[in-house]
Design an enzyme around this catalytic site. Structure first.
Site, PDB file in Angstrom:
ATOM      1  N   ARG A  98       0.838  -1.204   0.000  1.00 25.09           N
ATOM      2  CA  ARG A  98       0.000   0.000   0.000  1.00 25.09           C
ATOM      3  C   ARG A  98       0.880   1.264   0.000  1.00 25.09           C
ATOM      4  O   ARG A  98       0.638   2.220   0.752  1.00 25.09           O
ATOM      5  CB  ARG A  98      -0.925   0.024   1.224  1.00 25.09           C
ATOM      6  CG  ARG A  98      -2.205   0.810   0.981  1.00 25.09           C
ATOM      7  CD  ARG A  98      -2.953   1.105   2.278  1.00 25.09           C
ATOM      8  NE  ARG A  98      -4.234   1.719   2.000  1.00 25.09           N
ATOM      9  CZ  ARG A  98      -4.962   2.370   2.875  1.00 25.09           C
ATOM     10  NH1 ARG A  98      -4.560   2.506   4.118  1.00 25.09           N
ATOM     11  NH2 ARG A  98      -6.105   2.893   2.543  1.00 25.09           N
ATOM     12  N   ASP A 114      -4.556   1.537  13.304  1.00 21.47           N
ATOM     13  CA  ASP A 114      -4.565   0.703  12.100  1.00 21.47           C
ATOM     14  C   ASP A 114      -3.167   0.153  11.806  1.00 21.47           C
ATOM     15  O   ASP A 114      -2.152   0.642  12.329  1.00 21.47           O
ATOM     16  CB  ASP A 114      -5.075   1.561  10.926  1.00 21.47           C
ATOM     17  CG  ASP A 114      -5.792   0.742   9.868  1.00 21.47           C
ATOM     18  OD1 ASP A 114      -5.645  -0.490   9.851  1.00 21.47           O
ATOM     19  OD2 ASP A 114      -6.492   1.354   9.034  1.00 21.47           O
ATOM     20  N   CYS A 168      -7.047  -2.371  14.745  1.00 20.24           N
ATOM     21  CA  CYS A 168      -7.441  -2.562  13.344  1.00 20.24           C
ATOM     22  C   CYS A 168      -6.197  -2.971  12.572  1.00 20.24           C
ATOM     23  O   CYS A 168      -5.087  -2.546  12.887  1.00 20.24           O
ATOM     24  CB  CYS A 168      -7.998  -1.245  12.799  1.00 20.24           C
ATOM     25  SG  CYS A 168      -8.484  -1.322  11.062  1.00 20.24           S
ATOM     26  N   ASP A 211     -12.567  -5.467   7.120  1.00 19.76           N
ATOM     27  CA  ASP A 211     -12.909  -4.402   6.164  1.00 19.76           C
ATOM     28  C   ASP A 211     -14.116  -4.807   5.333  1.00 19.76           C
ATOM     29  O   ASP A 211     -14.642  -3.995   4.569  1.00 19.76           O
ATOM     30  CB  ASP A 211     -11.725  -4.122   5.237  1.00 19.76           C
ATOM     31  CG  ASP A 211     -10.811  -3.044   5.816  1.00 19.76           C
ATOM     32  OD1 ASP A 211     -11.210  -2.392   6.796  1.00 19.76           O
ATOM     33  OD2 ASP A 211      -9.695  -2.863   5.283  1.00 19.76           O
TER      34      ASP A 211
HETATM   35  C1  DGJ Z   1      -7.954  -0.004   6.714  1.00 22.03           C
HETATM   36  C2  DGJ Z   1      -9.053  -0.025   7.734  1.00 22.03           C
HETATM   37  O1  DGJ Z   1      -9.453  -1.318   7.999  1.00 22.03           O
HETATM   38  C3  DGJ Z   1     -10.191   0.840   7.229  1.00 22.03           C
HETATM   39  O2  DGJ Z   1     -11.275   0.766   8.109  1.00 22.03           O
HETATM   40  C4  DGJ Z   1      -9.709   2.238   7.074  1.00 22.03           C
HETATM   41  O3  DGJ Z   1      -9.368   2.768   8.324  1.00 22.03           O
HETATM   42  C5  DGJ Z   1      -8.514   2.280   6.122  1.00 22.03           C
HETATM   43  N1  DGJ Z   1      -7.492   1.353   6.520  1.00 22.03           N
HETATM   44  C6  DGJ Z   1      -7.926   3.653   6.071  1.00 22.03           C
HETATM   45  O4  DGJ Z   1      -6.785   3.708   5.335  1.00 22.03           O
END
Ligand code: DGJ
Length: 731
Positions: A445, A480, A528, A550
């Site tokens: 990414r 995250d 996350c 997600d």
């Molecule tokens: C991945 C997360 O799981 C999403 O919910 C979101 O926060 C995106 N990243 C943002 O880049």
């Protein structure tokens, strides 16, 4: 008390809940496992020890007892490498001689009330020392000087034992740990099914159940995180085990990095399980007097099937792993702007969403990715944790004040462990990412991973995050982590410690999380990793809820949440109502079903509230109201998987029952329409003698009728339709 030592027979006995665990120090000093299962009255069950041995091909140690005693055939408490046990080993210590033959003998032990902290590692805990007792058995390998303390904490109220291992080098010379698992369990049978949870991004924790085969089977991650692909959790159960019957053993590792659970069925049809840090790309240099502590494994035993096994983990992890004020407090219903706006937002757009949210009863707005540096897509700025005031048309405090004025709390997104090559941070510190000098740096990414083993990196993150978090009224942080680790090298570690980087990264992550959660104790942290790529018990220690996936498609979520529920409680699974057609799958699902499915977790919304019609807005008001009404059942009640979407494929169902058994919430989701079909579902966990009222229809049933005869569901259930029924005891 749960732990007893029989001095004359040198037997340790642990009674955790209604389970019993027994081991014995044999005359020759070896620590042998005798029993793990339902409560039994006798301590000395050494008659259970097998007498199978192949005298030629199973080495007989000179210090054996009379007879044919071989480490190769006796059940070990902590299996070692190279001294005659050919099965998978939990420990391998390389001595200065280059040899690895390791042999542990009992030295001493101590028993104490409560449970000690694990240094630098998250672990289960008790606030009251009467809730657990701990046994530490000190073992020694006299040749290498490796002293190994095996720690077992037995919980009084749960069929759960937490295990970890501490290895100390008592010799003058350096030792190298080549593997240091957290546990061994030898079970004298192999007629088990192995259940594990595999998957990928947007399809986490798929349930898979297979019979054991002879040889080694292994579930693992070497991605630097527990991963979307395999969860650090495994069950061994009777082949006939169901939700309500049969023996089951659970193994859950409190760790977020590379892990392995290896299961071996040997030639005598015995099963060995070892679980811990994955030995691939792991070696730890232990200088004289230095110690190494393994992460904790929590084993749970159930004599009554998979449902009871899960409930034991739910109770334990809810109260004895999650911590802080948000453990028990009612979590706010949030709206997250990610699927509403992605990177395309400014202050006014967020405020417009918050205005609608306030009118609908939603309690918090979360500003997701894109508020910092120069980040308007995923190409840049990770690491530049400075508010983009031109995008927000002012400072963060002004925005938060506008949101708070609407009666909403404010939450913010971070991805602390990452660095974009296009960032001010990378310009200043190109050596701060994990890298191997001379090799290209692979991106995921468009980003690299910070070297969390470095204190200067962690200090930078703590300082920059603290500035923002203390600048205004921030109630929540979404943490995250959107790629896995490659080129795992660190500039600050010497050559002989480069194989430590994977684990040092995780220790660094925990250090930063500990510092931030201590400095900001009232902030609700949500874990996350591209959804549920790091959904593990260790992250739950810092963040009592984790973004489950997600994939927000309600039907897909039935599968994902089903798998997740085997070990993790609903209070930990974030679940949001998102737009239809769904952004990941394109599927159209009714607003009701999206709500019914998301309500099986930490509830929220993930869509542009400004684009909803009046009917949808009315449904949100109802859902918010319902979630408040059901909150205590969902978050503190008992969870029952009634119908598995994996076994059924056409529909699934689950149920919550309140602690006092006076309320129950039943949810049924039709995954694929079945023409002209009558559905019966049997409920569970009710009081058989109480009368329950279906609050929607007013119909009354005894608990035993609902559990034994079941409930007939009225209506025609098309694809993706659902019902939720709330039952209340008649007073
Ligand atoms: C991945 C997360 O799981 C999403 O919910 C979101 O926060 C995106 N990243 C943002 O880049």
């Amino acid at each position: 008390m749960p732990i007893k030592y029989n001095n004359s027979k040198k037997i340790f006995r642990l009674d955790a809940g209604s389970s019993t665990y027994i081991m014995q120090v044999r005359e020759n000093g070896y620590l042998i496992h005798l029993y793990y299962g339902s409560y039994i009255s006798d301590d000395d069950v050494s008659h259970l020890l097998a007498n199978h041995v192949n005298a030629a091909f199973s080495p007989l140690p000179p210090s054996r007892e009379s007879g044919l005693f071989s480490l190769d055939t006796q059940p070990q408490e902590y299996s070692c490498n190279g001294a005659g046990d050919f099965r998978i080993s939990a420990l391998s210590v390389k001595m200065p001689s280059g040899n690895t033959a390791t042999e542990l003998k009992y030295k001493s032990h101590r028993i104490y009330d409560g449970k000690a902290k694990l240094e630098g590692l998250p672990a289960t805990y008790v606030n009251d020392d009467s809730k657990a007792q701990t046994l530490e058995i000190m073992m020694l390998d006299s040749l290498s000087g490796a002293e190994v303390v095996l720690a077992y904490s037995a919980f009084t109220a749960h069929n759960a034992i937490a295990r970890s291992v501490k290895i100390t080098n008592t010799s003058k010379d350096a030792l190298r740990l080549q593997r240091a698992y957290s546990m061994t369990l030898d079970i004298p049978r192999s007629d088990f099914d192995l259940i594990h949870f595999h998957g990928k991004h947007v399809a986490e924790r798929k349930f898979e159940r297979k019979s054991l085969i002879h040889g080694i089977q292994s579930i693992s991650s070497k991605r630097g995180s527990s991963s979307h692909n395999h969860n650090p959790f495994t069950i061994l159960c009777d082949k006939t085990a169901t939700e309500t019957s049969g023996e089951a053993f659970g193994f859950s590792l409190v760790y977020s990095g590379n892990f392995a659970v290896d299961v071996e069925v040997d030639c005598f049809d015995y099963t060995r399980v070892i679980m811990g840090i994955n030995p691939t790309d792991f070696e730890w240099l232990l200088e004289s007097d230095q110690s190494f502590t393994t992460p904790e494994v929590v084993t749970v035993y159930s004599a009554n099937g998979l449902g009871e096994l899960s409930q034991t983990y739910h109770h334990l992890y809810r109260k004895n792993l999650c911590k802080g004020p948000w453990r028990d407090a009612m979590r706010p219903i949030l709206v997250n702007n990610w699927e509403a706006t992605y990177f395309g937002f400014d202050d006014d757009k967020l405020v417009r969403i918050a205005e609608d949210a306030a009118n609908l009863g939603i309690e918090m707005l979360v500003m997701d990715d894109g508020w910092f540096g120069n980040r308007n897509d995923d190409n840049s700025s990770l690491g530049d944790w400075f508010v983009n005031e031109s995008k927000l048309n002012g400072d963060l405090d002004s925005l938060v004040k506008r949101i708070n004025a609407l009666g909403l709390k404010f939450g913010i997104w971070y991805e602390p462990e990452m660095i974009s090559p296009i960032s001010k941070l990378y310009d200043a510190h190109p050596d701060w990412c994990l890298h191997v000098n001379g090799r290209d740096r692979s991106t995921g990414r468009q980003q690299l991973v910070l070297d969390m083993s470095r204190k200067d990196v962690r200090d930078y993150l703590f300082d920059t995050m603290s500035v923002v978090l203390s600048s205004t009224n921030i109630a929540y942080v979404k943490w995250d982590f959107n790629r896995n680790l490659s080129e795992v090298g660190s500039d600050l570690l010497p050559v002989e410690r480069q194989q430590e980087v994977f684990h040092r990264y995780i220790l660094g992550l925990y250090d930063l999380l500990e510092r931030l959660t201590t400095a900001f104790p009232n902030i609700l942290f949500e874990g996350c990793s591209g959804g549920g790529g790091r959904f593990d018990p260790a992250m739950l220690y810092y963040s009592p809820q984790i973004w489950t996936s997600d994939n927000t498609d309600a039907i897909e979520r039935c599968f994902i949440q089903y798998g997740t529920s085997f070990v993790y409680p609903s209070s930990t699974m974030s679940a949001h109502v998102s737009a239809s057609p769904n952004h990941q799958t394109g599927r159209v699902t009714s607003f009701e079903t999206r709500g019914n499915v998301a309500m099986a977790g930490a509830f929220g919304y993930e869509l542009d509230l400004n684009h909803l019609n009046d009917n949808e807005k009315a449904l949100i008001k109802k859902q918010v109201n319902d979630y408040h009404k059901y909150y205590h059942i969902i978050n503190f009640g008992d969870f029952y998987r009634l119908i598995s979407p994996y076994e059924n494929e056409r529909y699934c169902a689950w149920e919550y029952v309140s602690e006092d058994k006076n309320e129950a919430l039943f949810t049924f989701v039709s995954i694929r329409v079945v023409i002209n079909h009558t559905y019966f579902v049997k409920l569970r966990g009710l009081d058989k003698d109480k009368i329950y009222i279906d609050t929607e229809t007013g119909a009354e049933y005894h608990g035993d009728t609902l559990m034994n005869a079941g409930l007939r569901l009225n209506g025609w259930f098309g694809d993706g339709t659902s019902i939720a029924k709330y039952f209340k005891v008649k007073v």
